[in-house]
Design a protein around this motif. Sequence first.
Motif, PDB file in Angstrom:
ATOM      1  N   GLY A  12      29.167  31.055   3.443  1.00  0.00           N
ATOM      2  CA  GLY A  12      28.827  31.800   2.239  1.00  0.00           C
ATOM      3  C   GLY A  12      27.390  31.654   1.800  1.00  0.00           C
ATOM      4  N   GLU A  13      26.619  30.776   2.478  1.00  0.00           N
ATOM      5  CA  GLU A  13      25.259  30.497   2.033  1.00  0.00           C
ATOM      6  C   GLU A  13      24.319  30.379   3.222  1.00  0.00           C
ATOM      7  OE1 GLU A  13      26.709  27.669  -1.735  1.00  0.00           O
ATOM      8  OE2 GLU A  13      25.583  26.803  -0.070  1.00  0.00           O
ATOM      9  N   GLY A  18      27.976  34.809   6.358  1.00  0.00           N
ATOM     10  CA  GLY A  18      28.895  35.756   6.971  1.00  0.00           C
ATOM     11  C   GLY A  18      29.463  35.323   8.307  1.00  0.00           C
ATOM     12  N   VAL A  19      28.937  34.249   8.905  1.00  0.00           N
ATOM     13  CA  VAL A  19      29.398  33.808  10.220  1.00  0.00           C
ATOM     14  C   VAL A  19      30.708  33.016  10.078  1.00  0.00           C
ATOM     15  CG1 VAL A  19      28.865  32.371  12.224  1.00  0.00           C
ATOM     16  CG2 VAL A  19      27.056  33.729  11.145  1.00  0.00           C
ATOM     17  N   LEU A 186      16.313  30.109  -2.427  1.00  0.00           N
ATOM     18  CA  LEU A 186      16.659  29.849  -3.828  1.00  0.00           C
ATOM     19  C   LEU A 186      18.049  30.396  -4.095  1.00  0.00           C
ATOM     20  CD1 LEU A 186      13.358  30.680  -5.755  1.00  0.00           C
ATOM     21  CD2 LEU A 186      14.010  28.598  -4.523  1.00  0.00           C
ATOM     22  N   MET A 187      18.900  29.571  -4.676  1.00  0.00           N
ATOM     23  CA  MET A 187      20.308  29.882  -4.855  1.00  0.00           C
ATOM     24  C   MET A 187      20.690  29.704  -6.320  1.00  0.00           C
ATOM     25  SD  MET A 187      23.428  28.196  -2.656  1.00  0.00           S
ATOM     26  CE  MET A 187      23.092  26.520  -3.216  1.00  0.00           C
ATOM     27  N   PHE A 214      16.082  34.826  -1.099  1.00  0.00           N
ATOM     28  CA  PHE A 214      17.202  34.744  -2.031  1.00  0.00           C
ATOM     29  C   PHE A 214      18.457  34.362  -1.270  1.00  0.00           C
ATOM     30  CE2 PHE A 214      20.901  36.744  -4.091  1.00  0.00           C
ATOM     31  CZ  PHE A 214      20.862  36.072  -5.305  1.00  0.00           C
ATOM     32  N   CYS A 215      19.221  33.436  -1.827  1.00  0.00           N
ATOM     33  CA  CYS A 215      20.427  32.934  -1.170  1.00  0.00           C
ATOM     34  C   CYS A 215      21.633  33.163  -2.076  1.00  0.00           C
ATOM     35  CB  CYS A 215      20.281  31.440  -0.874  1.00  0.00           C
ATOM     36  SG  CYS A 215      21.728  30.697  -0.075  1.00  0.00           S
ATOM     37  N   PRO A 216      22.456  34.169  -1.785  1.00  0.00           N
ATOM     38  CA  PRO A 216      23.671  34.369  -2.581  1.00  0.00           C
ATOM     39  C   PRO A 216      24.710  33.299  -2.271  1.00  0.00           C
ATOM     40  CG  PRO A 216      23.653  35.873  -0.726  1.00  0.00           C
ATOM     41  CD  PRO A 216      22.334  35.129  -0.692  1.00  0.00           C
TER      42      PRO A 216
END
Length: 229
Positions: A12-13, A18-19, A186-187, A214-216
């Motif tokens: 998720g990060e 997505g992997v 940055l999360m 940017f890190c969702p």
Amino acid sequence: MRISEIFYSIQGEGQLIGVPSIFIRTSGCNLRCAWCDTMYSSWSPEGKTCSIPTILDQISDFPTHHVVLTGGEPMIAKGIHQLAKDLRDKGYHITIETAGTIAPEGIACDLASISPKLSHSTPTADQIDPSWVKKHDERRLQPMILRSWIEQGDYQLKFVTDGDDLVEIGDLLSQLGEIPAEKVLLMPEGITPEQLQSRIPGVIAACKERGFRFCPRLHIDLFGNTPGT
């Protein structure tokens, strides 16, 4: 070693978002972040003792070669070097999620996902025993150890932020040498989609100002702050 949970999900990060990945979460941490979202593996560690062969057997049927060693702080787990070696021998890609307070000492690792803890991570005395406030603040940033992780191989630096601590992040980066901006993620901090959404604009603005990534937190949006996801 003491294991909090083992599960199969998607990352998720970070740069592998997505992997499909196997997450091996060790139990125990040498920090006490005020906003920790896995209390069950840090502030109040839970889990059971598992042998490395048991762990390897448990993950063998998952259809992926990506494994994430996480915590708590996986680098304090007894046997973590041997587990990482055995995972590499079996052909897994290994991501290690670490605060960067414990030196790698040659541990098998394909991606060091390093999350240095900024000053806002320090808990207050009304949250925890005051002795932990001091211990956390003394341990949370170790520039020499962070450099040893960076020098060992591929890495990403993830900062939990609301976008208002760019000066603190910049001061740390200046101690670490030449860090490409795209290696700095940055999360937004938060454990609900609503909290994340409220902080995303400030974090995006900070990324645009400094050229950071940017890190969702995709898993929060998809599953909520739920163990095993």
